[in-house]
Design a protein around this motif. Sequence first.
Motif, PDB file in Angstrom:
ATOM      1  N   GLU B  15      29.489  33.383  45.278  1.00 37.79           N
ATOM      2  CA  GLU B  15      29.616  34.742  44.755  1.00 37.79           C
ATOM      3  C   GLU B  15      30.122  34.656  43.325  1.00 37.79           C
ATOM      4  O   GLU B  15      30.854  33.750  42.968  1.00 37.79           O
ATOM      5  CB  GLU B  15      30.633  35.529  45.587  1.00 37.79           C
ATOM      6  CG  GLU B  15      30.387  35.449  47.070  1.00 37.79           C
ATOM      7  CD  GLU B  15      29.694  36.703  47.566  1.00 37.79           C
ATOM      8  OE1 GLU B  15      28.778  36.583  48.391  1.00 37.79           O
ATOM      9  OE2 GLU B  15      30.051  37.799  47.107  1.00 37.79           O
ATOM     10  N   ASP B  16      29.749  35.616  42.532  1.00 34.36           N
ATOM     11  CA  ASP B  16      30.249  35.634  41.161  1.00 34.36           C
ATOM     12  C   ASP B  16      31.749  35.904  41.150  1.00 34.36           C
ATOM     13  O   ASP B  16      32.227  36.812  41.814  1.00 34.36           O
ATOM     14  CB  ASP B  16      29.539  36.742  40.352  1.00 34.36           C
ATOM     15  CG  ASP B  16      28.157  36.291  39.922  1.00 34.36           C
ATOM     16  OD1 ASP B  16      27.295  37.161  39.736  1.00 34.36           O
ATOM     17  OD2 ASP B  16      27.954  35.068  39.784  1.00 34.36           O
ATOM     18  N   VAL B  17      32.444  35.088  40.402  1.00 40.62           N
ATOM     19  CA  VAL B  17      33.908  35.286  40.314  1.00 40.62           C
ATOM     20  C   VAL B  17      34.187  36.151  39.091  1.00 40.62           C
ATOM     21  O   VAL B  17      33.820  35.799  37.970  1.00 40.62           O
ATOM     22  CB  VAL B  17      34.630  33.931  40.163  1.00 40.62           C
ATOM     23  CG1 VAL B  17      36.114  34.160  39.980  1.00 40.62           C
ATOM     24  CG2 VAL B  17      34.363  33.061  41.382  1.00 40.62           C
ATOM     25  N   LYS B  18      34.823  37.301  39.336  1.00 36.89           N
ATOM     26  CA  LYS B  18      35.118  38.202  38.201  1.00 36.89           C
ATOM     27  C   LYS B  18      36.287  37.657  37.415  1.00 36.89           C
ATOM     28  O   LYS B  18      37.287  37.242  37.996  1.00 36.89           O
ATOM     29  CB  LYS B  18      35.472  39.591  38.732  1.00 36.89           C
ATOM     30  CG  LYS B  18      34.292  40.353  39.226  1.00 36.89           C
ATOM     31  CD  LYS B  18      34.658  41.797  39.540  1.00 36.89           C
ATOM     32  CE  LYS B  18      33.459  42.467  40.205  1.00 36.89           C
ATOM     33  NZ  LYS B  18      33.872  43.604  41.003  1.00 36.89           N
ATOM     34  N   PRO B  19      36.184  37.677  36.114  1.00 35.23           N
ATOM     35  CA  PRO B  19      37.356  37.228  35.336  1.00 35.23           C
ATOM     36  C   PRO B  19      38.497  38.233  35.501  1.00 35.23           C
ATOM     37  O   PRO B  19      38.258  39.429  35.542  1.00 35.23           O
ATOM     38  CB  PRO B  19      36.846  37.212  33.893  1.00 35.23           C
ATOM     39  CG  PRO B  19      35.694  38.148  33.890  1.00 35.23           C
ATOM     40  CD  PRO B  19      35.080  38.088  35.245  1.00 35.23           C
ATOM     41  N   THR B  20      39.717  37.709  35.638  1.00 33.72           N
ATOM     42  CA  THR B  20      40.857  38.603  35.885  1.00 33.72           C
ATOM     43  C   THR B  20      41.089  39.504  34.682  1.00 33.72           C
ATOM     44  O   THR B  20      41.021  39.068  33.545  1.00 33.72           O
ATOM     45  CB  THR B  20      42.134  37.812  36.151  1.00 33.72           C
ATOM     46  OG1 THR B  20      42.281  36.861  35.094  1.00 33.72           O
ATOM     47  CG2 THR B  20      42.061  37.101  37.478  1.00 33.72           C
ATOM     48  N   LYS B  21      41.331  40.778  34.988  1.00 32.66           N
ATOM     49  CA  LYS B  21      41.568  41.734  33.903  1.00 32.66           C
ATOM     50  C   LYS B  21      42.945  41.499  33.309  1.00 32.66           C
ATOM     51  O   LYS B  21      43.848  41.053  33.990  1.00 32.66           O
ATOM     52  CB  LYS B  21      41.523  43.158  34.460  1.00 32.66           C
ATOM     53  CG  LYS B  21      40.146  43.693  34.653  1.00 32.66           C
ATOM     54  CD  LYS B  21      40.225  45.165  35.037  1.00 32.66           C
ATOM     55  CE  LYS B  21      38.828  45.679  35.324  1.00 32.66           C
ATOM     56  NZ  LYS B  21      38.886  47.004  35.936  1.00 32.66           N
ATOM     57  N   ALA B  22      43.082  41.844  32.054  1.00 37.44           N
ATOM     58  CA  ALA B  22      44.401  41.728  31.433  1.00 37.44           C
ATOM     59  C   ALA B  22      45.328  42.762  32.066  1.00 37.44           C
ATOM     60  O   ALA B  22      45.020  43.939  32.091  1.00 37.44           O
ATOM     61  CB  ALA B  22      44.282  41.972  29.938  1.00 37.44           C
ATOM     62  N   VAL B  23      46.441  42.291  32.611  1.00 44.25           N
ATOM     63  CA  VAL B  23      47.371  43.214  33.262  1.00 44.25           C
ATOM     64  C   VAL B  23      48.300  43.793  32.215  1.00 44.25           C
ATOM     65  O   VAL B  23      48.960  43.062  31.487  1.00 44.25           O
ATOM     66  CB  VAL B  23      48.190  42.462  34.331  1.00 44.25           C
ATOM     67  CG1 VAL B  23      49.196  43.394  34.951  1.00 44.25           C
ATOM     68  CG2 VAL B  23      47.274  41.878  35.370  1.00 44.25           C
TER      69      VAL B  23
END
Lengths: 83, 180
Positions: B15-23
């Motif tokens: 599955e495509d791994v989404k890059p983590t959003k900037a928190v």
Amino acid sequence: MTHTSLVKIEGVNDKNDTSFYLGKRVAYCYRAANQKKGKSRVIWGKVTASHGNNGVVRTKFKRNLPPRAMGDRIRVMLYPSRV
Amino acid sequence: MTATETKHPRYYPAEDVKPTKAVHKVKQNPPRVRKSITPGTILILLAGRFRGKRVVCLKSLSSGLLLVSGPFKINGVPLRRVNQAYAIATSTKVDVSGVDVASISDDYFSRSKDAKTEGEDEFFLGDAPKPAVVSDQRKEDQKKVDAALLKAVAAEPMLEAYLAAQFTLTSSDKPHKMKF
């Protein structure tokens, strides 16, 4: 949406003097025949703005005041305090 | 393969791994306290059980409430938290540098958890108000804080009588003209 009531505060006769009272809580206390946690009841409100040049003040109550409150006493609290 | 070509990794997830959003960390600012309220200011309490009492402000807590003490011997107000909206700050100040309140925070005033354990008997007795029990720790802390406070209060002439007196409004008083 509640309506605005006008309140004349004792000792306040100028528009500049009303700034102290803006935001202050206000209570209309009255008695009723059927007891509900005591003989007296309160309608709470607050001072919203000054009205005119002679120290009268606009207030909004949680529920509108009954017509018999016209000319009747209203208590102006000293809180929320900004002093 | 030339050096400029990117080499495909041998393994990649199904599955495509989404890059983590900037928190975006929410920055909590310290609560704002009116300029007129400093440690040592005498406050007039406007509402609640001790309305009308003149009381010494000891410090402002991280929740925004003010820590206050009568002193207890003078006007019966214990170590208590007060909202600054329900207090008028007077211009009178007491020197509280000798008072140690660093250990008292909002957690000091949290309710005890064991108050909830209700047996059958208590359930049937109904909502009789339980008498407030002041813990010994509170009494001790009160004595410790007030010992230093009372010394500071005694240093000023008439201050003890001032703190014992209640604030009231009479018919000719105009709060908007008062200098507190």
